[in-house]
Enzyme design. Structure first.
Site: not given
Length: 515
Positions: A227, A247, A284, A377
Site C-alpha cells: 500500500g 513507513e 512495527c 516480515e
C-alpha cells in the site's frame, strides 16, 4: 445514474461481525472539499501561539474523553484497555510535546549571516528560516488507532509546523477515527481555528485521490509495503511530485552472541518471547529474525524461548484479513526444507491466532532461494530463529537483509565493555548500523520512546525517506527552508528581523543566540 457511496462499517475483530455503519467512503468531490478547507486554514494556523494552544487543547480533550476513546478503540481493534490506556497517554504526550516545540520556535532554524564585503567574494546579507509546506495528507495506521492515526504523531508534528492536515482513516477503526477527529475539531474551534484545519476521509480510492490532490504538499504513511509503495509512486508521478514519508515494513533483526546466550539464555528467551508477542505481534518493531548460535548456549536459549512462547495465550489480530494472511504465511514458511516449529504458530481458534516460532540453519539464508521468504516480515506473533555456526554466517545473512526500523545486538558482558580482546562487539555493532535507523544493545526493540533524540525510520523499505516519525525532529518533514538576500529590514518576516521581536533562538554569524 449515480452510484451510491459505499458504507464504512465498524467491525468487531473478536467476532468478525459489523458493529455499526460509521460513515461512507468519500467521493473525489468530498476529498477536494476537505483539502480546500485545509488549504484555507493555513493563515489562521500560521500564528504559533494559536497552534500551540490548539495542540494543548486537543490533548486535554482527548484526556477528558479518555474512557470513550479507549472503549471505541478496543471495540474495533481488540488491543485491550491496558494497551490502549498507555497509547492514549503517549498520544496526548506527543501533542503536548509538539505544542512545546511550536512555542519554543527552535525548529524554525533561524540563521543570519550579515553582509561582509571584506570576504572574497563578498558575502551578501543572508537570513534563513523554515516555513510550512501547506496541507498535509496523513494515512492512519492499523495497529496504532491513536498514536499513529488521527491524533497521532504525523498529525501533531504537521500541525506544530503550521500545516493543516487531512487524514485518511484506517478501515480497521473508523469509529475511533471519527471520535478523535471530532475532538480535534472541537479543539480547533475552542482556540479560534476553523474546523477544516483537520479533515477526515474514508475509503481506498479517497486515499489515492488525496495524495494526487494538487493542494496537498506532503504525505505521511504507516502501513504495508504494498500500500505504501503504491501511494509513494502516485506522489512521485504527480505533475508536481511531493515528499512521501512512508513507513512500510521491517524485519528488525536481532543478533545474539554465544557469550550473551551463555551468560543469560533464560533471560533472553523470556525477553524475546515477550517482545515478539507484544500486542499479538502487531508492532512495527517486532523482532522477526533472530540470529542465535548453534551449540549448548543456543540450545538453552531455544529451550527458554519454547517455554515462554508456549505459555502465551491466543490473541485476536486487528482484522480477519490479517489473521488469514498470518495463518497462510506461517504455514508456507514452516513447509520450507530444514525449517522446524518448536512452537507451532497459526490459528488459535475461529477468531484468534496462537504465537510460535520457527528455526532454520542460518546457512539456508546466506544465498538466494525459497528461504528468502523467511527474510520478509510476517505480521503477527511469530519470529524466526536462524542458528549460525560462526561470524561469517552472521555477516552473510545480514548482507542480504533490506532496510529496517531497528536492529538489536545482545552481547556478553565482556563484549559490551569492549574488554573481550577481540573487538567483536564493536564489529557486530558496525555491521548492524547500516541496516537500521535505531540500533538497540542488550534490550528489545518494542517500545519506541517519544524523545528528542529518537529516530523511528530506516533504509528502504522500512521507510521511504531518511526522516523520523517519532520525536521532535519529525516536524522537519513538513517544512522547507527559505533564505532572504539583501532584503530591506521593513520587508523581512518578524522571525528574521535584526531585533528578534519574537525572541527566537537563532544563529547569527555562526554564533548561537537565545538557545
Amino acid at each position: 445514474m449515480a452510484t451510491a457511496a459505499a458504507p464504512v462499517w465498524s467491525v468487531d475483530p473478536r467476532t468478525g461481525k459489523p458493529r455499526e455503519q460509521v460513515a461512507v467512503e468519500a467521493t473525489a468531490a468530498e476529498v477536494d472539499t476537505a483539502v480546500r478547507a485545509a488549504h484555507a486554514a493555513r493563515a489562521p494556523l500560521a500564528d504559533r501561539a494559536v497552534r500551540t494552544a490548539f495542540l494543548r487543547r486537543a490533548a486535554d480533550l482527548l484526556d477528558e474523553a479518555g474512557e470513550a476513546v479507549i472503549e471505541a478503540a478496543d471495540a474495533e481493534t481488540a488491543l485491550g484497555p491496558g494497551r490502549l490506556t498507555g497509547e492514549l497517554a503517549r498520544t496526548t504526550y506527543q501533542l503536548r510535546a509538539f505544542a512545546d516545540l511550536a512555542a519554543d520556535g527552535a525548529f524554525l532554524d533561524v540563521r543570519i549571516d550579515h553582509a561582509d564585503p571584506g570576504l572574497a567574494p563578498p558575502r551578501p546579507d543572508l537570513r534563513r528560516y523554515k516555513i510550512p509546506l501547506g496541507p498535509v495528507a496523513v494515512y492512519a495506521a492499523s495497529n496504532f488507532p491513536l498514536a499513529f492515526s488521527v491524533p497521532g504523531g504525523d498529525t501533531a508534528s504537521a500541525l506544530a509546523a503550521g500545516c493543516p492536515v487531512v487524514v485518511k482513516a484506517h478501515p480497521d477503526h473508523p469509529a475511533t477515527s471519527e471520535l478523535c477527529a471530532a475532538l480535534l475539531r472541537r479543539a480547533a474551534t475552542d482556540t479560534g481555528l476553523p474546523e477544516g484545519v483537520l479533515g477526515l476521509v474514508h475509503g481506498l480510492q479517497a486515499g489515492v485521490d488525496l495524495v494526487r490532490h494538487p493542494l496537498i504538499t506532503a504525505a505521511g504513511f504507516t502501513g504495508s509495503v504494498r500500500g505504501g509503495r503504491a501511494l509513494y509512486d502516485a506522489a512521485a508521478a504527480r505533475p508536481h511530485p511531493i515528499p512521501f514519508h512512508g513507513e512500510l515494513g521491517s524485519l528488525n533483526p536481532v543478533v545474539v552472541t554465544e557469550a550473551a546466550a551463555g551468560e543469560r539464555a533464560e533471560q533472553l528467551g523470556a525477553g524475546l518471547a515477550a517482545s515478539m508477542t507484544l500486542g499479538v505481534g502487531q508492532f512495527c518493531v517486532k523482532p522477526g529474525l533472530v540470529l542465535a548460535p548453534e551449540g549448548a548456549a543456543g540450545d538453552r536459549l531455544l529451550t527458554a524461548l519454547t517455554a515462554a512462547v508456549s505459555n502465551t495465550e491466543p490473541g485476536v489480530l486487528l482484522d480477519h484479513r490479517m489473521r488469514d494472511a498470518f495463518v497462510d504465511g506461517v504455514r508456507t514458511r514452516a513447509e520450507l526444507p530444514d525449517v522446524q516449529a518448536p512452537v507451532t504458530p497459526g490459528a488459535g481458534g475461529e477468531h484468534t491466532v496462537s504465537a510460535g516460532f520457527l528455526t532454520v540453519p542460518a546457512a539456508r539464508l546466506t544465498t538466494e532461494g525459497p528461504h528468502d521468504l523467511l527474510l520478509e516480515e510476517c505480521f503477527g506473533p511469530v519470529t524466526v530463529l536462524a542458528r549460525y555456526t560462526d561470524d561469517a554466517e552472521i555477516a552473510a545473512v545480514l548482507a542480504r537483509l533490506p532496510g529496517n526500523l531497528t536492529a538489536t545486538l545482545q552481547l556478553g558482558e565482556a563484549e559490551g565493555a569492549g574488554s573481550d580482546g577481540t573487538g567483536r562487539g564493536a564489529a557486530l555493532l558496525a555491521g548492524l548500523t547500516p541496516l537500521a535507523g535505531r540500533v538497540v544493545v542488550n534490550g528489545w526493540p518494542t517500545g519506541v520512546a517519544v524523545a528528542p533524540a529518537q529516530h523511528h525510520g530506516g533504509p528502504y523499505p522500512a521507510t521511504t525517506s531518511t526522516s523520523t516519525s517519532v520525536g521532535g525532529t519529525a516536524v522537519e518533514r513538513w517544512l522547507r527552508p527559505v533564505a532572504y538576500q539583501d532584503t530591506p529590514p521593513a520587508l523581512l518576516p518578524p522571525e528574521l528581523r535584526e531585533d528578534n521581536p519574537l525572541g527566537l533562538p537563532r544563529r547569527v554569524d555562526g554564533r548561537a543566540e537565545g538557545a
